[in-house]
Scaffold this motif. Structure first.
Motif, PDB file in Angstrom:
ATOM      1  N   LEU A 293      -5.843  -6.659   3.753  1.00 49.08           N
ATOM      2  CA  LEU A 293      -4.468  -6.430   3.805  1.00 49.08           C
ATOM      3  C   LEU A 293      -3.895  -5.388   5.140  1.00 49.08           C
ATOM      4  N   SER A 294      -5.090  -4.429   5.493  1.00 47.57           N
ATOM      5  CA  SER A 294      -4.573  -3.611   6.878  1.00 47.57           C
ATOM      6  C   SER A 294      -4.103  -4.443   7.870  1.00 47.57           C
ATOM      7  N   GLU A 295      -5.272  -5.403   8.083  1.00 47.73           N
ATOM      8  CA  GLU A 295      -5.023  -6.316   9.148  1.00 47.73           C
ATOM      9  C   GLU A 295      -3.719  -7.021   9.258  1.00 47.73           C
ATOM     10  N   GLN A 296      -2.996  -7.374   8.020  1.00 50.02           N
ATOM     11  CA  GLN A 296      -2.110  -8.197   7.707  1.00 50.02           C
ATOM     12  C   GLN A 296      -0.770  -7.078   8.056  1.00 50.02           C
ATOM     13  N   VAL A 297      -1.129  -5.897   7.573  1.00 45.10           N
ATOM     14  CA  VAL A 297       0.281  -4.962   7.580  1.00 45.10           C
ATOM     15  C   VAL A 297       0.372  -4.906   9.187  1.00 45.10           C
ATOM     16  N   LEU A 298      -0.696  -4.864  10.024  1.00 49.11           N
ATOM     17  CA  LEU A 298      -0.595  -4.506  11.332  1.00 49.11           C
ATOM     18  C   LEU A 298       0.058  -5.832  12.010  1.00 49.11           C
ATOM     19  N   ALA A 299      -0.015  -6.894  11.499  1.00 46.00           N
ATOM     20  CA  ALA A 299       0.303  -8.213  12.235  1.00 46.00           C
ATOM     21  C   ALA A 299       1.873  -8.365  11.697  1.00 46.00           C
ATOM     22  N   ASP A 300       2.231  -7.802  10.438  1.00 47.77           N
ATOM     23  CA  ASP A 300       3.426  -7.963   9.973  1.00 47.77           C
ATOM     24  C   ASP A 300       4.148  -6.658   9.081  1.00 47.77           C
ATOM     25  N   PRO A 301       4.366  -5.589   9.639  1.00 44.82           N
ATOM     26  CA  PRO A 301       4.881  -4.361   8.705  1.00 44.82           C
ATOM     27  C   PRO A 301       5.840  -4.409   8.041  1.00 44.82           C
ATOM     28  N   LEU A 302       6.763  -5.595   8.184  1.00 41.65           N
ATOM     29  CA  LEU A 302       8.002  -5.624   7.455  1.00 41.65           C
ATOM     30  C   LEU A 302       7.782  -6.583   6.209  1.00 41.65           C
ATOM     31  N   ASP A 303       6.611  -7.078   5.993  1.00 39.46           N
ATOM     32  CA  ASP A 303       6.443  -7.731   5.045  1.00 39.46           C
ATOM     33  C   ASP A 303       6.098  -6.974   3.466  1.00 39.46           C
ATOM     34  N   ALA A 304       7.093  -6.786   2.689  1.00 39.07           N
ATOM     35  CA  ALA A 304       6.918  -5.934   1.564  1.00 39.07           C
ATOM     36  C   ALA A 304       6.091  -6.208   0.551  1.00 39.07           C
ATOM     37  N   ARG A 305       5.682  -7.735   0.649  1.00 38.21           N
ATOM     38  CA  ARG A 305       4.684  -8.079  -0.164  1.00 38.21           C
ATOM     39  C   ARG A 305       3.252  -7.512  -0.214  1.00 38.21           C
ATOM     40  N   ILE A 306       3.036  -7.403   1.299  1.00 40.38           N
ATOM     41  CA  ILE A 306       1.691  -7.085   1.735  1.00 40.38           C
ATOM     42  C   ILE A 306       1.557  -5.333   1.541  1.00 40.38           C
ATOM     43  N   TRP A 307       2.454  -4.796   1.681  1.00 42.35           N
ATOM     44  CA  TRP A 307       2.669  -3.284   0.992  1.00 42.35           C
ATOM     45  C   TRP A 307       2.440  -3.071  -0.346  1.00 42.35           C
ATOM     46  N   ASN A 308       3.207  -4.034  -1.282  1.00 39.84           N
ATOM     47  CA  ASN A 308       2.917  -3.741  -2.571  1.00 39.84           C
ATOM     48  C   ASN A 308       1.440  -4.117  -2.960  1.00 39.84           C
ATOM     49  N   GLN A 309       0.780  -5.282  -2.499  1.00 41.95           N
ATOM     50  CA  GLN A 309      -0.555  -5.419  -2.822  1.00 41.95           C
ATOM     51  C   GLN A 309      -1.551  -4.287  -2.389  1.00 41.95           C
TER      52      GLN A 309
END
Length: 515
Positions: A100-116
């Motif tokens: 998830l951290s890798e995905q947040v760095l790739a797309d910090p504007l995706d609310a779904r990843i922050w939720n997960q």
């Protein structure tokens, strides 16, 4: 060679989604598999299979298929979130956070990843970080239903049932799948019951038996199901135990009142977990006591009667709660409704007297279902150190399951022996376990099946409760068992004040229930 039939694949995918929304997970999984046969490289189908595999507790299979999906569509948010959940479900939380951290760095504007990410760290007990991550998800997408729901659960875990209920009520049910709607209604029930709103709480608590609710058993019971408002006087009623063994014991407190309401012209049959039959037969000689059996068919639990019984109507046990327990003060001041065998109580008193000086205190510290989320509601064994070091107290192990590491820790770190009674199966021999509990001076522990059994037998008992324990029903006591004293944790994970309070009361030999 397989013929490519995209139309058939689309039809199967549409059917899979329809069945999934309806809550038929096994049927949906079969339909997704049919769609995959036609379109084996479709990441949407692979993600759907992974989502269902997780819902059906098939985390390794989910991990495998989700990795295939991400190979075709790297970074896809839903598949990434589900992959993290599958890793966490297998005890690999570190890897899940990395994903998830890798995905947040790739797309910090995706609310779904922050939720997960918020959900994952909440399950690990890091509620402050969870609140931050869920807040970011809702800042990016204020109407993101999963994030709002997870925030409500976080507020509930933190002991703020008022805020949790407000959050749950802010979620619009329109557009929710049947499974999501059932989970939401159950969460609302817990918040309302925690606040003492039993009327609406019991209404929402019906979600526990919704076919779409995860883990709910379907009742395959012949005859008419009793509904509230239908007369009970003179009725031949079958009451069926539900959920876990501890729940059956907890809900059985209404049986004496039910027998009075049925009257001499009515009759009662009780279908309970087989291990409970001897206790229920002793406690309720006017009732016919049989056992139920639960089987799993197509990924669904089915509860049936092990022995046929004639009745005019039947009901799951908790369906009677709104009728007999409409508010907290409707619980009777009745201590002990599942009395143990007096001869076995006498036996255990002799055995305890020969082995241990008094006072003798039974100890319970964990549940049989210690998932990542549930573990946060129980103090670690190490947290019990102030209690275990109380001078002059002889502790007796009542905990079922593998307790070897904890018993060894008590000796190595705390320098004391927790006595495990010989020749008794603490999981299955409930007759003797009930008698042993009543032979002790006190039982102290968390709410599990054994604690409920001891309290229902009338043993003096102290309950260690988490901030979100809805079973206190808006009170500072435990209405189900009037002799139980509650030691509630004020803040999540802050068990030290609770343990110090218990240790202080033990030092004073203050075993009487507070009134």
């Amino acid at each position: 060679m397989r013929r490519d039939t995209p139309h058939e694949g689309r039809k199967a995918l549409a059917e899979a989604r329809r069945l999934e929304a309806k809550g038929d997970l096994t049927g949906a999984l079969s339909a997704y598999q049919a769609a995959l046969d036609e379109r084996p490289d479709d990441p949407a189908i692979l993600t759907g299979i992974g989502r269902l595999a997780l819902a059906l507790d098939m985390a390794p299979a989910a991990e495998s298929v989700l990795k295939r999906s991400l190979a075709y569509l790297p970074g896809e948010p839903e598949a990434t979130s589900l992959l993290a959940r599958s890793l966490s479900a297998q005890g690999r939380s570190g890897q899940a956070i990395d994903v998830l951290s890798e995905q947040v760095l790739a797309d910090p504007l995706d609310a779904r990843i922050w939720n997960q990410l918020g959900l994952l760290v909440a399950e690990q007990g890091n509620l402050a970080s969870a609140e931050t991550f869920l807040g970011e998800a809702l800042r990016l997408k204020p109407n993101l239903t999963p994030a709002r729901f997870n925030l409500g659960n976080l507020q509930m875990s933190s002991g703020d049932a008022t805020a949790a209920l407000a959050t749950f009520l802010s979620i619009r049910e329109g557009g929710l799948a049947a499974r999501e709607r059932a989970i939401l209604n159950f969460s609302r029930a817990c918040a309302r019951l925690r606040l003492g709103d039993l009327a609406r709480g019991w209404r929402d608590y019906a979600a526990r038996n919704d076919p779409a609710f995860p883990g709910a058993a379907a009742f395959d019971i012949p005859g008419r199901r009793w509904r509230r408002g239908q007369p009970l006087s003179g009725l031949d009623l079958l009451l069926v135990g539900e959920q876990g063994l501890g729940d059956e014991v907890l809900f059985a407190g209404l049986v004496p009142d039910l027998l009075v309401r049925l009257g001499p012209e009515g009759s009662l049959s009780l279908a309970v977990e087989p291990r409970l039959q001897p206790l229920f037969r002793r406690a309720f000689p006017a009732a016919q006591v049989i056992s139920h059996a639960t089987v799993e068919t197509g990924g669904r639990k089915i509860r049936r009667l092990a022995t046929p019984v004639k009745s005019a109507a039947w009901a799951p046990m908790a369906d009677l709660l709104p009728e007999f327990r409409p508010q907290a003060d409707a619980f009777p001041e009745r201590v002990g409704y599942l009395p143990p065998d007096p001869d076995r109580v006498a036996f255990w008193r002799r055995a305890l007297g020969a082995e241990l000086p008094g006072p003798r205190v039974g100890l319970l510290w964990k549940s049989g279902m210690m998932t990542a989320g549930r573990a946060n509601a129980f103090p670690s064994f190490e947290a019990w150190e102030p209690v275990l070091r109380t001078p002059g107290i002889a502790f007796v192990n009542l905990q079922y399951g593998d307790c070897g590491p904890e018993i060894a820790l008590a000796g190595e770190r705390f320098g004391l022996k927790v006595w495990t009674p010989p020749d008794i199966d603490l999981r299955n021999d409930l007759e003797d376990l009930s008698a042993l509990s009543c032979a002790l001076d006190l039982v102290v522990g968390v709410s599990n099946a054994t604690f409920n059994l001891a309290a229902a037998a009338g043993a003096p008992a102290w309950l260690v409760a988490a901030p979100d324990a809805w079973t206190t029903l808006g009170t500072d006591r435990y209405p189900w068992y009037p002799q139980v004293r509650v030691y509630a944790c004020a803040l999540p994970g802050d068990w030290a004040p609770v343990m110090e309070a218990i240790a202080s009361d033990l030092r004073q030999n203050d075993f009487a229930a507070r009134t």
